[in-house]
Design a protein around this motif. Structure first.
Motif, PDB file in Angstrom:
ATOM      1  N   GLN A 242       5.787  28.864  18.564  1.00 50.80           N
ATOM      2  CA  GLN A 242       5.553  28.147  18.015  1.00 50.80           C
ATOM      3  C   GLN A 242       7.183  28.426  17.246  1.00 50.80           C
ATOM      4  O   GLN A 242       7.680  27.829  17.065  1.00 50.80           O
ATOM      5  CB  GLN A 242       4.522  28.091  17.154  1.00 50.80           C
ATOM      6  CG  GLN A 242       5.185  26.514  16.459  1.00 50.80           C
ATOM      7  CD  GLN A 242       3.552  26.678  15.387  1.00 50.80           C
ATOM      8  OE1 GLN A 242       2.493  27.168  15.530  1.00 50.80           O
ATOM      9  NE2 GLN A 242       3.659  24.990  14.578  1.00 50.80           N
TER      10      GLN A 242
ATOM     11  N   GLU B 209      10.773  28.271  19.000  1.00 55.95           N
ATOM     12  CA  GLU B 209      10.582  26.981  18.911  1.00 55.95           C
ATOM     13  C   GLU B 209      11.990  26.682  18.279  1.00 55.95           C
ATOM     14  O   GLU B 209      12.688  26.362  17.942  1.00 55.95           O
ATOM     15  CB  GLU B 209       9.823  26.470  19.717  1.00 55.95           C
ATOM     16  CG  GLU B 209       9.006  25.847  20.644  1.00 55.95           C
ATOM     17  CD  GLU B 209       8.167  25.226  21.093  1.00 55.95           C
ATOM     18  OE1 GLU B 209       7.943  24.187  19.968  1.00 55.95           O
ATOM     19  OE2 GLU B 209       6.968  24.904  22.363  1.00 55.95           O
ATOM     20  N   GLN B 210      11.053  27.017  16.516  1.00 53.61           N
ATOM     21  CA  GLN B 210      11.014  26.998  15.490  1.00 53.61           C
ATOM     22  C   GLN B 210      12.985  27.452  15.653  1.00 53.61           C
ATOM     23  O   GLN B 210      13.399  26.811  14.595  1.00 53.61           O
ATOM     24  CB  GLN B 210      10.525  27.559  14.085  1.00 53.61           C
ATOM     25  CG  GLN B 210       9.268  26.516  14.222  1.00 53.61           C
ATOM     26  CD  GLN B 210       8.173  27.465  13.152  1.00 53.61           C
ATOM     27  OE1 GLN B 210       8.326  28.108  12.794  1.00 53.61           O
ATOM     28  NE2 GLN B 210       7.002  26.514  12.682  1.00 53.61           N
TER      29      GLN B 210
END
Length: 423
Positions: free
Chosen positions: A281, A284-285
């Motif tokens: 995650q 992705e950020q």
């Protein structure tokens, strides 16, 4: 029986030293404003613990006890030393910051002291060649020899750099604080480099009986989380993601006996999915910001491995592509070595051998045991047994870590068995 009890306390003290000493040291540096005095008083506190804890019992908050004891020892020492007489009121005032009556607040203060000390050691007034070695020595407790080895310089040269850094902090009166948001970016690169090196030492210890050091891994991840709270920068996200993804594999990296298990042979069901999900995650950020740096690219590479259900299903073409990008961003011999291994997995072992030979022929990584170990494994897979044996023997002479030595000896024994069975 008494001897057993004493041995147990000595083991306990050693455990507390490993777990608490650098955090306690960071607080003492803030309070005393002097590296050498803080180190001396910390050792005094441990000496008191050796004699007092067997008699009075182990305190519930060991770190607070060590700081409090060192604080009183420092007061006595300062009073005895006439040359500190003029500084006594100022230092005494600092020492009162952590009194027994304020112990509840002290816990949160102590938690942040290590981060404060990192930012102090990475102050822009300190030469860049000194910042990271100084931090690794004073904040992380690595030996001068270990740091010198990592930077490929002699221990006396590294010792001089560290002494010079401490003198600069003292003479320039560099404050022990986390910088403001406007000052933070100019120190961020050095601070992230330090946290990354802390994790590297934790993930693959430079020497000793254990492959990894869980205490340092946890501390590096904790520090990265604190930095991310201060500054939600893409590279901070990338570094935290990289460490989480690597840390997720810890349970599978060694056998119950402590032997090394290579990535392709690991039981992936042992990987920590919670850490993997958080790491992916964060990748992705970081990618979504468009400001992609070296840590984020490395995290993306780790993400490919973490997302692969088996070693055989790994998308090595994607891994090589990411290493191509990483090498343009950070053209270091280590990145080039890792890229060579990835290309070997995609295109065959001989391709990797040729690339590693090119690196070694330039004189890069000749003293790096993992370069020779990787070369040995690729030579083995190519069927060049004699050359593989020589490469593993070279690696064995260079490593200082016991699990690595066992792994390399095991490889050499396997080669000997294969040679015997083919005759």
């Amino acid at each position: 029986m008494e001897e057993d009890s004493q041995e147990n306390f000595e083991e306990l003290i050693s455990e507390v030293y490993r777990a608490e000493s650098r955090q306690a040291f960071a607080t003492l540096v803030r309070l005393l404003g002097d590296f050498d005095l803080a180190e001396e008083m910390l050792h005094e506190a441990f000496a008191v613990a050796m004699s007092q804890w067997p008699r009075d019992g182990v305190p519930q908050n060991r770190r607070a006890w060590l700081i409090s004891t060192a604080r009183f020892k420092a007061i006595d020492a300062i009073r005895r030393r006439q040359r500190f007489a003029g500084q006594l009121p100022e230092i005494m005032a600092r020492l009162q910051e952590i009194g027994d009556e304020n112990e509840a607040n002290a816990v949160s203060e102590i938690q942040d002291d290590r981060l404060r000390l990192i930012f102090t050691c990475c102050h822009p007034a300190i030469d860049r060649s000194v910042q990271i070695p100084l931090t690794l020595r004073e904040v992380c407790g690595l030996t001068t020899e270990e740091i010198a080895s990592a930077f490929l310089v002699t221990p006396p040269t590294m010792a001089q750099r560290i002494v010079r850094g401490k003198a600069k902090i003292r003479d320039a009166r560099i404050p022990y604080v986390v910088p403001s948001l406007t000052e933070l970016p100019e120190r961020l690169d050095a601070v992230l480099s330090v946290v990354y090196l802390i994790f590297n030492e934790a993930y693959s210890a430079s020497a000793g009986d254990n492959l990894t050091r869980a205490d340092l891994s946890e501390e590096a991840i904790r520090l990265a989380r604190l930095i991310l709270e201060l500054l939600p920068d893409a590279e901070v996200m990338g570094l935290l993601a990289l460490m989480l993804l690597h840390e997720s594999r810890r349970p599978a990296r060694t056998t119950a006996e402590g032997d090394i298990v290579l990535l392709e042979d690991q039981n992936r069901s042992l990987w920590n999915r919670e850490l993997i999900d958080e790491g992916l995650q964060l990748v992705e950020q970081a990618m979504a910001t468009g400001r992609i740096g070296a840590y984020t690219i490395q995290a993306a590479i780790s993400g490919v491995h973490a997302s692969s259900k088996t070693s055989e299903s790994t998308d090595w073409a994607q891994v090589v592509s990411l290493y191509d990008v990483l090498f343009r961003a950070a053209p270091t011999p280590i990145v080039e070595l890792n890229r060579a291994v990835a290309m070997a997995m995609r295109d065959g072992p001989e391709v990797g051998v040729q690339l590693i030979d090119t690196i070694l022929a330039r004189g890069d990584l000749t003293d790096y045991h993992l370069a020779h170990s990787a070369r040995g494994e690729l030579l083995r897979r190519s069927g060049r047994i004699a050359d593989a044996r020589t490469a593993f023997e070279n690696a064995l002479t260079l490593t200082k870590q016991e699990p690595e030595k066992k792994f390399l000896n095991r490889k050499l024994n396997e080669l000997s068995s294969a040679t015997t069975s083919s005759q």
